[in-house]
Structures are given as structure tokens and as C-alpha cells.
Design a protein around this motif. Structure first.
Motif, PDB file in Angstrom:
ATOM      1  N   LYS A  73      39.647  28.590  42.133  1.00  0.00           N
ATOM      2  CA  LYS A  73      39.934  27.178  41.779  1.00  0.00           C
ATOM      3  C   LYS A  73      38.635  26.468  41.336  1.00  0.00           C
ATOM      4  CE  LYS A  73      41.083  26.400  46.331  1.00  0.00           C
ATOM      5  NZ  LYS A  73      41.094  28.056  46.560  1.00  0.00           N
ATOM      6  N   THR A 127      35.777  28.003  40.192  1.00  0.00           N
ATOM      7  CA  THR A 127      35.350  28.692  39.159  1.00  0.00           C
ATOM      8  C   THR A 127      35.920  27.976  37.687  1.00  0.00           C
ATOM      9  OG1 THR A 127      34.897  30.518  40.201  1.00  0.00           O
ATOM     10  CG2 THR A 127      34.871  30.724  37.795  1.00  0.00           C
ATOM     11  N   GLN A 182      36.757  30.429  51.551  1.00  0.00           N
ATOM     12  CA  GLN A 182      36.517  29.119  52.186  1.00  0.00           C
ATOM     13  C   GLN A 182      34.913  28.352  51.756  1.00  0.00           C
ATOM     14  OE1 GLN A 182      38.195  30.638  56.038  1.00  0.00           O
ATOM     15  NE2 GLN A 182      37.883  28.379  56.416  1.00  0.00           N
TER      16      GLN A 182
HETATM   17  N1  GTP Z   1      37.413  38.851  38.029  1.00  0.00           N
HETATM   18  C1  GTP Z   1      37.677  37.587  38.240  1.00  0.00           C
HETATM   19  N2  GTP Z   1      37.032  36.746  39.061  1.00  0.00           N
HETATM   20  C2  GTP Z   1      37.146  35.415  39.235  1.00  0.00           C
HETATM   21  C3  GTP Z   1      38.004  34.871  38.514  1.00  0.00           C
HETATM   22  N3  GTP Z   1      38.021  33.526  38.724  1.00  0.00           N
HETATM   23  C4  GTP Z   1      37.189  33.448  40.054  1.00  0.00           C
HETATM   24  N4  GTP Z   1      36.559  34.646  40.257  1.00  0.00           N
HETATM   25  C5  GTP Z   1      35.735  34.908  41.246  1.00  0.00           C
HETATM   26  O1  GTP Z   1      36.599  34.761  42.643  1.00  0.00           O
HETATM   27  C6  GTP Z   1      35.675  34.455  43.632  1.00  0.00           C
HETATM   28  C7  GTP Z   1      35.997  33.205  44.157  1.00  0.00           C
HETATM   29  O2  GTP Z   1      35.956  32.187  43.448  1.00  0.00           O
HETATM   30  P1  GTP Z   1      35.760  30.648  43.771  1.00  0.00           P
HETATM   31  O3  GTP Z   1      35.845  29.998  42.401  1.00  0.00           O
HETATM   32  O4  GTP Z   1      34.611  30.390  44.465  1.00  0.00           O
HETATM   33  O5  GTP Z   1      37.237  30.521  44.462  1.00  0.00           O
HETATM   34  P2  GTP Z   1      37.822  29.287  45.236  1.00  0.00           P
HETATM   35  O6  GTP Z   1      39.416  29.478  44.947  1.00  0.00           O
HETATM   36  O7  GTP Z   1      37.359  28.065  44.716  1.00  0.00           O
HETATM   37  O8  GTP Z   1      37.603  29.507  46.754  1.00  0.00           O
HETATM   38  P3  GTP Z   1      37.666  28.432  47.828  1.00  0.00           P
HETATM   39  O9  GTP Z   1      36.587  27.503  47.709  1.00  0.00           O
HETATM   40  O10 GTP Z   1      36.941  29.393  49.035  1.00  0.00           O
HETATM   41  O11 GTP Z   1      38.969  28.358  48.256  1.00  0.00           O
HETATM   42  C8  GTP Z   1      34.322  34.389  43.082  1.00  0.00           C
HETATM   43  O12 GTP Z   1      33.534  35.553  43.096  1.00  0.00           O
HETATM   44  C9  GTP Z   1      34.598  34.218  41.411  1.00  0.00           C
HETATM   45  O13 GTP Z   1      33.528  34.646  40.512  1.00  0.00           O
HETATM   46  C10 GTP Z   1      38.744  35.504  37.191  1.00  0.00           C
HETATM   47  O14 GTP Z   1      39.594  34.783  36.553  1.00  0.00           O
HETATM   48  N5  GTP Z   1      38.376  36.850  37.211  1.00  0.00           N
END
Ligand code: GTP
Ligand code: MG
Length: 297
Positions: free
Chosen positions: A23, A25, A43
Motif C-alpha cells: 500500500k 509503496t 505492520q
Molecule cells: N516485488 C514487488 N514488491 C513489492 C511491490 N509492492 C511492494 N513491494 C514490497 O513489499 C514490501 C511491503 O511494502 P509496503 O509498501 O511497506 O507494504 P504495506 O502494505 O504498506 O505494509 P504495511 O504498512 O505493513 O501494512 C516492501 O518490501 C516492498 O518493496 C511490487 O509490486 N512488487
């Protein structure tokens, strides 16, 4: 307004999904700026972070939210409530679902939560760059649980599918005036942004148990005569052993965290930011209501 001029669109979009779905990212990519910290540790996000995208079509205000998941711990109940409240207040829900993992109990929980949302619901099938892929299972899951959601295959890492998703969001947005000045990409206070960047660097430098036990609090900020900003921040953990890990041998770890944070802050702020980082222990911080309600907004 002339007849040929199209009206501006304006919408608040909740970005929801389970921990680590991508989310934050995605919000960073959509806004073209890093507004939310990210990490491989689930988290990471603990607040509602606004990221703003303004184009000729209008303005989208994204609200990045904490990963939604089942837990009865006080700390997690706060985060869960933030997500639930956010869904009540927005024009559009963007549900980020990770195609690199099979949809499980957590997705059921989120799907149930967003199913009653009355406005436009878009599902972003994220991480399509990853193999093996569970895209088919995800599609089946959505057919069953959220048939009303439109589907957008994306990679928040490579940018694939993002222009189409942005277009779809503007298509779904109602007409309206811009809510923020055009040049804004976030509405976060400087002290919050600084504390988040420090937390991100600490998470990346430690992993495992530390990230969930840590919060960062700015105790002092002072503009110096030479134009720089001096900031004292406390990294608060739950145990003495964690304090030791964060400080590192001869203070090496905390120094690495400080330098990494200062480097990134130099790119964000128009003046140098000097950090004075201190580590302290508060074994019960995740049980304290007054603190949690202040930290997780
Ligand atoms: N390969 C790949 N990795 C991704 C992609 N989008 C996010 N990631 C990876 O997934 C992991 C989590 O990404 P975040 O953006 O922190 O996820 P989040 O949903 O915000 O996580 P929380 O804040 O913990 O809920 C990171 O290591 C990112 O680099 C994608 O499209 N492809
Ligand atoms: Mg996040």
C-alpha cells in the motif's frame, strides 16, 4: 467556465489491504513522492498518511492505512479502527491485494470490511512482477467476495499498470474543487515526517523483533542561526536488550540510523537537519491508551 472546459475531479481515496500488500509503496508511486515509509516487515504503517496527486484532471488524495489484520492486542485494535474509520470517510476505496501470496483469512476479513462500502471500489492486484504468482486464486477470490470491484493489475515496484489505475481513479472520482494547493503532495507536519524517517531507517537496520517494539518521538526541534534544523528524537523500545541492539557496538548502529535518516531528510527539507538520537526503554508503551491514541492518528 467556458463550455469546452472540463470540470475538475476531486476525491479522497482510502488505500487498504493486509500488512505488506504494498500500500505505502503504491501511494508513493501514485503521488510521485515518498510520503509514506515502507519496509519488508509487516505492520510498518501506523497512521493515516495523506499523499496528494494533482494533475490537469484534478486531485486525488490518497490515505495510506495500516495493514488490516486480525488481532486482539490493544496496539493492533487501534490500527484496525483507523482503517475502519477511514473507509467511512472517503469517496473511493482502493483495495490492494498481493498476488505473490494466496488470499487467506486476512483477505477474507478485509473483503468483508470493504464489501459494504457504497462508493466506487477498485482492486489493485499488486506485485504482478513476482513469480510464482497467485493471480488466478486472487481473481477467483474477488469474483466470489467482491464481484463489484474493478480489477487493475499493477506492480508498485516496476510501475506497470499505474497509468491505467490512475486514469480509472480519476474516472471514478466526482467533480469537485481541489482540496489542497496544487504543489502539495502531503499534509504531514515536519516533526511527524522526521520521526517516520528515523523509524524507517531503524526498521531497515534491525528487522525482526525491534520494528514492532519501537516508536520514535521528537522531543526538541530548534532552528539554528546557520539555517539548519536541530532535532532531538527518542527511539523507544520495550526491553533493555532491544536498546542494546539499536545502539550497537560502540554506538555503531545508532550512528548508521542517524546518517541514513539525515541523508534522506536532506532531500526532503530545504535546509540541513541534524539529529540527536537517544534510545530509551518503556516496557509497557503498547498498553498505554493515551500514548497510542496520540501516536496512531
Ligand atoms: N516485488 C514487488 N514488491 C513489492 C511491490 N509492492 C511492494 N513491494 C514490497 O513489499 C514490501 C511491503 O511494502 P509496503 O509498501 O511497506 O507494504 P504495506 O502494505 O504498506 O505494509 P504495511 O504498512 O505493513 O501494512 C516492501 O518490501 C516492498 O518493496 C511490487 O509490486 N512488487
Ligand atoms: Mg504501509
Amino acid at each position: 467556465m467556458g463550455e469546452t472546459e472540463t470540470k475538475k475531479k476531486s476525491a479522497v481515496v482510502a488505500v487498504v489491504g493486509r500488512p505488506s500488500a504494498g500500500k505505502s509503496t503504491l501511494v508513493n508511486l501514485l503521488c510521485g513522492q515518498k510520503v509514506a515509509i515502507t519496509s519488508p516487515v509487516p505492520q510498518t504503517t501506523r497512521n493515516r498518511i495523506r499523499g496528494i496527486l494533482t494533475t490537469v484532471r484534478g486531485q486525488l488524495i490518497f490515505i495510506d492505512t495500516p495493514g488490516y489484520h486480525k488481532s486482539e492486542r490493544k496496539f493492533n485494535l487501534y490500527l484496525k479502527k483507523l482503517v475502519e474509520d477511514t473507509i467511512q470517510e472517503v469517496d473511493i476505496v482502493l483495495y490492494v491485494i498481493d498476488t505473490s501470496r494466496p488470499p487467506g483469512e486476512e483477505e477474507e476479513l478485509i473483503a468483508e470490511r470493504v464489501s459494504s462500502f457504497q462508493g466506487p471500489l477498485l482492486a489493485a492486484l499488486n506485485k504482478i512482477d513476482v513469480t510464482p504468482s497467485y493471480r488466478e486464486q486472487v481473481e477467483t477470490f474477488l469474483n466470489l467476495r467482491l464481484p463489484q470491484a474493478s480489477r487493475w493489475k499493477i506492480s508498485a515496484l516496476t510501475g506497470e499498470g499505474i497509468p491505467l489505475l490512475t486514469q480509472a481513479l480519476f474516472d471514478a472520482a466526482p467533480e469537485g474543487d481541489l482540496l489542497y494547493p496544487e504543489e502539495y503532495y502531503t499534509d504531514q507536519d515536519p516533526d511527524f515526517r522526521i520521526s517516520e524517517i528515523i523509524r524507517e531507517k531503524a526498521v531497515w537496520e534491525t528487522r525482526q523483533e525491534i520494528p514492532h517494539s519501537l516508536y520514535v518521538e521528537i522531543s526538541d526541534m530548534e532552528k539554528r542561526e546557520n539555517g539548519s534544523l536541530w532535532v532531538r528524537a527518542f527511539l523507544v523500545v520495550e526491553r533493555e536488550s532491544q536498546k542494546g541492539i539499536l545502539i550497537g557496538k560502540g554506538g555503531a548502529k545508532i550512528k548508521t540510523i542517524r546518517l541514513a535518516a539525515e541523508k534522506e531528510l536532506a532531500e526532503i527539507f530545504p535546509y540541513p537537519v541534524h539529529l540527536d538520537l537517544r534510545v530509551k526503554v518503556d516496557p509497557k508503551w503498547r498498553q498505554k491508551d493515551t500514548l497510542l491514541s496520540r501516536l496512531f492518528r
